[in-house]
Design an enzyme around this catalytic site. Structure first.
Site, PDB file in Angstrom:
ATOM      1  N   SER A 266      54.570 -65.976 -58.748  1.00 13.03           N
ATOM      2  CA  SER A 266      53.295 -64.453 -58.913  1.00 13.03           C
ATOM      3  C   SER A 266      51.707 -65.418 -59.067  1.00 13.03           C
ATOM      4  CB  SER A 266      53.245 -64.332 -60.567  1.00 13.03           C
ATOM      5  OG  SER A 266      52.599 -63.426 -60.847  1.00 13.03           O
TER       6      SER A 266
ATOM      7  N   ASP B  63      55.886 -53.864 -55.982  1.00  6.67           N
ATOM      8  CA  ASP B  63      55.487 -54.507 -56.917  1.00  6.67           C
ATOM      9  C   ASP B  63      54.409 -53.865 -57.328  1.00  6.67           C
ATOM     10  OD1 ASP B  63      54.000 -56.726 -58.711  1.00  6.67           O
ATOM     11  OD2 ASP B  63      54.037 -58.284 -57.048  1.00  6.67           O
TER      12      ASP B  63
ATOM     13  N   HIS C 269      57.999 -56.640 -59.505  1.00  5.02           N
ATOM     14  CA  HIS C 269      56.282 -57.794 -59.348  1.00  5.02           C
ATOM     15  C   HIS C 269      58.624 -59.050 -59.382  1.00  5.02           C
ATOM     16  CE1 HIS C 269      53.818 -60.703 -59.008  1.00  5.02           C
ATOM     17  NE2 HIS C 269      53.884 -61.321 -61.025  1.00  5.02           N
TER      18      HIS C 269
END
Length: 736
Positions: free
Chosen positions: A606, A681, A713
């Protein structure tokens, strides 16, 4: 050696991890086992235990939990069940032979009724829908809440006479005496109007999904309405059938239109709705609503779009008239949390702010006049955990002991009598305080040491009973070649002191040269380097040390727990100083005699994936390889609330967006890169990796990609994590 519960807890909080099972001397380490990916992701070899399904009951002496289909009451002082509140066999509908498969529950205030949920279906990070059923304990009667389809956020009124819920973006109230269902709103529609819930960006960034609250007297329901008609849609393809399915949802990217948000109050008896006055400005945020302790008085928090001004409004729930009672501003940004607490008697409230440079507690009267600052120092509170109304005591967690640790404290409303309730020593404490503050559940862990869950006195913090010591896990860890986490600090070339953590291979030889893999997250206010159990990534890092790697974590500027100045120095230039500091970490490591400076790599997920791609491009000469999982590669692709909080809008600050976008630096790539993303995602869109890949192709750079169909995600489900970490491990072994 066996210890009593008390002795065990004291032992765990005072001795060095090197003396615990799992941290055996190097001399015998070679006789131990090595960790495998299957141990971590398939077999559950190192799964830590907790106290499952723990829910405080109104009498702080007991908690409830689901056990083998039954709802059981447990004594917190013994951890043992004392009675079955609802037998699973009683959860049958008329005409049904099988009981419900319950996956959640909640009590009304006097615990005479229970809402059970079944067939819960997750939507995004915090939202889900389910079938809800009302159970009357006295009559042993089970009744469906509604026949109109799955519901969201079903909640009892405080008096237990009604339940409010959301279905198909509309808010409903059901009278439990008649089971009459009333539609509070009727204009809800997918991708257009949401009533009683939040839109995607509020759920993700303001961290709540239920958009309604009952008043304390049960007479009113305050609720949000999101008009997201003008918010642009994002389209994801769901792969699988002959023709992939489109999933379109409202996602406001930086600089684009947000939902227009309003707050209303529904009067149950009058069946009338009043709209609250949140001002004429539509391009703003309403990140919290909260009923005060004063009847008919609703608290509303309002923020400007740049999020550098937070106002507390008090609203007359009948007329909608509002008054600003408190304003908190910052040159960079103001963060939203749940620290606002209204005290009984309706005269004062607690509020936390970073206005003196660290987040601290303040007491105000209802007109917003400061009464006093309750905490002060070069440390900060991280949460308010409870309040003793009778004694006027505030319980909070803070970093006073160390920026790497968290401990529980208590202070009175005069700012006096501050007391640490966590035991002396290192580590991190996460607490769950009973409503009456008599007890708290304490989850204590240390770097390399899994959590001990204990029940403690809310008066003095003394141990009542260890409920879970994870002794079996510690014994299991003792059978493996585990390195001892080492904390360190160093100063950068700019004179900035940074915190770090290092894992060295067991049998470490200072005369040899070792490759280093750095792990980074680095997002604003985050903290990766902490004195707490590190979970699955920690275990994977341990596995890498078994293969001869040193693993290092460095928290650079922009991360949390060190005050506002350290955190907010990255404002409007997200990625710039953070990348500099990861580079400084690599340079520092290169000076150590046992580090092979030509073999330093980096990985992250991320924001950490973003940092990895920047490190490999802007610091290309320092890093040999990197693994970037689900990275943001262009902040123009990310959502309004998060991105603009730290960068302003792209219209106001285009350089802040572009100067540190990895897409703009793809031509600088030298090391080996593995780029990983889930095509489903909904948070950091697959678009980010596609854009970066396109830039690398234009720059004629080599790379490897790994995509996971329909994974979000978190990239999980079935064998997904095992597969992902196997690919990551192979990439590290081959390229570092």
């Amino acid at each position: 050696m066996k210890l009593s519960s008390l002795g065990l807890a004291l032992f765990l909080t005072t001795v060095s991890p090197a003396l615990l099972p799992g941290f055996a001397p190097v001399a015998v380490a070679q006789q131990k086992q090595n960790i495998t990916l299957e141990d971590i992701w398939q077999k559950g070899t190192f799964s830590a235990k907790s106290v499952p399904g723990f829910n405080w009951m109104k009498d702080g002496r007991y908690y409830s939990s689901l056990s083998k289909g039954n709802l059981v009451q447990n004594d917190v002082t013994t951890g043992q069940p004392v009675q079955t509140l609802v037998a699973g066999q009683d959860l049958k509908l008329a005409g049904q032979s099988q009981p419900l498969q319950v996956d959640g529950y909640s009590f009304n205030a006097d615990e005479t009724k229970i809402l059970f949920s079944t067939d819960t279906e997750p939507i995004y990070r915090r939202s889900s829908k389910a079938f809800f059923f009302v159970y009357d304990r006295a009559a042993k009667k089970l009744t469906p809440l509604s026949a109109g389809g799955k519901q969201l956020y079903a909640s009892f009124s405080p008096d237990g006479k009604r339940v409010a819920f959301v279905r198909d973006n509309n808010l409903y109230v059901t009278d439990l005496a008649t089971m009459q269902e009333t539609a509070v709103t009727t204009d809800g529609a997918f991708n257009k109007v949401i009533n009683g819930g939040t839109d995607w960006v509020y759920e993700e960034e303001f961290e709540f999904a239920q958009g309604f609250q009952w008043s304390p007297d049960s007479r009113q329901v305050a609720f949000y309405t999101f008009d997201e008609t003008e918010v642009p849609e994002y389209n994801m393809q769901e792969w699988g059938p002959l023709y992939p399915k489109d999933y379109r949802y409202k996602y406001p990217k930086a600089g684009e239109k947000n939902s227009v948000v309003s707050v209303s109050v529904y009067d149950v008896a009058a069946a009338k709705t009043a709209k609250m006055d949140v001002g004429a400005e539509k391009d703003q945020y309403i990140p919290r609503i909260l009923w005060t302790q004063t009847p008919n008085l609703l608290s509303i928090r309002r923020m400007n779009r740049l999020q550098n001004k937070l106002e507390v409004l008090h609203a007359d729930a009948s007329t909608g008239k509002t008054q600003v009672v408190l304003t908190d501003t910052d040159k960079a940004y103001v963060e939203v949390n749940d620290d606002l607490r209204y005290l009984e008697g309706g005269k004062e409230f607690l509020f936390s702010s970073e206005k003196d440079g660290y987040r601290h507690l303040y007491l105000y009267d209802m007109k917003g006049k400061l009464v006093r600052q309750l905490t002060k120092g070069n440390w900060e509170i991280t949460s308010i955990d409870g309040f003793d109304e009778k004694k006027g005591l505030v319980y909070y967690t803070s970093t006073e002991g160390s920026a790497l640790q968290r401990h529980l404290y208590r202070v009175d409303l005069k700012g006096k009598g501050k007391t640490r309730l966590s035991e002396a020593g290192r580590g991190t404490d996460a607490v769950n305080l009973s409503p009456d503050t008599r007890y708290f559940l304490n989850y204590h862990s240390e770097a390399g040491v899994p959590a001990v869950v204990s029940l403690r006195s809310g008066q003095d913090g003394k141990l009542v009973k260890v409920l879970e010591d994870n002794a079996k896990l510690r014994e299991k860890l003792g059978q493996y070649n585990l390195a001892t986490p080492e904390f360190f600090t160093f100063k950068t070339s700019e004179g900035v002191e940074l915190n770090g953590q290092m894992l060295k291979p067991v049998g470490f030889d200072a005369t040899k040269k070792y490759p280093v893999l750095m792990h980074v997250y680095g997002g604003p206010g985050s903290q990766t380097n902490a004195d707490s159990w590190g979970g699955t990534n920690y275990l994977w890092h341990q596995m890498l040390t078994e293969n001869g790697y040193i693993v290092v974590i460095v928290d650079g500027r922009g991360t949390g727990a060190r005050g506002a100045a350290f955190k907010k120095v990255t404002y409007a230039n997200l990625g710039k100083l953070e990348t500099v500091d990861q580079g400084e970490g690599a340079k520092y490591l290169a000076t150590l005699p046992y580090v092979d400076k030509a073999r330093i790599g980096i990985w992250g997920w991320s924001f950490g994936g973003y940092m990895t791609t920047l490190a490999l491009t802007k610091n290309a000469d320092l890093f040999k390889m990197g693994v970037a999982v689900a990275p943001v590669t262009n902040w123009r692709y990310y959502d309004t609330v998060y991105t603009e909080r730290f960068l302003k809008t792209p219209q106001e600050n285009p350089q802040g967006y572009d100067d540190n976008s990895p897409v703009q630096h793809a031509d600088k790539l030298k090391g080996k890169l593995l780029l990983v993303h889930g095509t489903g995602d909904d948070n950091v869109h697959f678009q980010n990796s596609v854009s970066f890949v396109d830039a690398m192709i234009k720059a004629n750079k080599d790379y490897q990609t790994l995509y996971y169909p329909n994974r979000n995600h978190g990239i999980y489900g079935g064998n997904t994590r095992l597969h992902l970490y196997r690919q990551m491990t192979d990439f590290v072994l081959k390229n570092l």
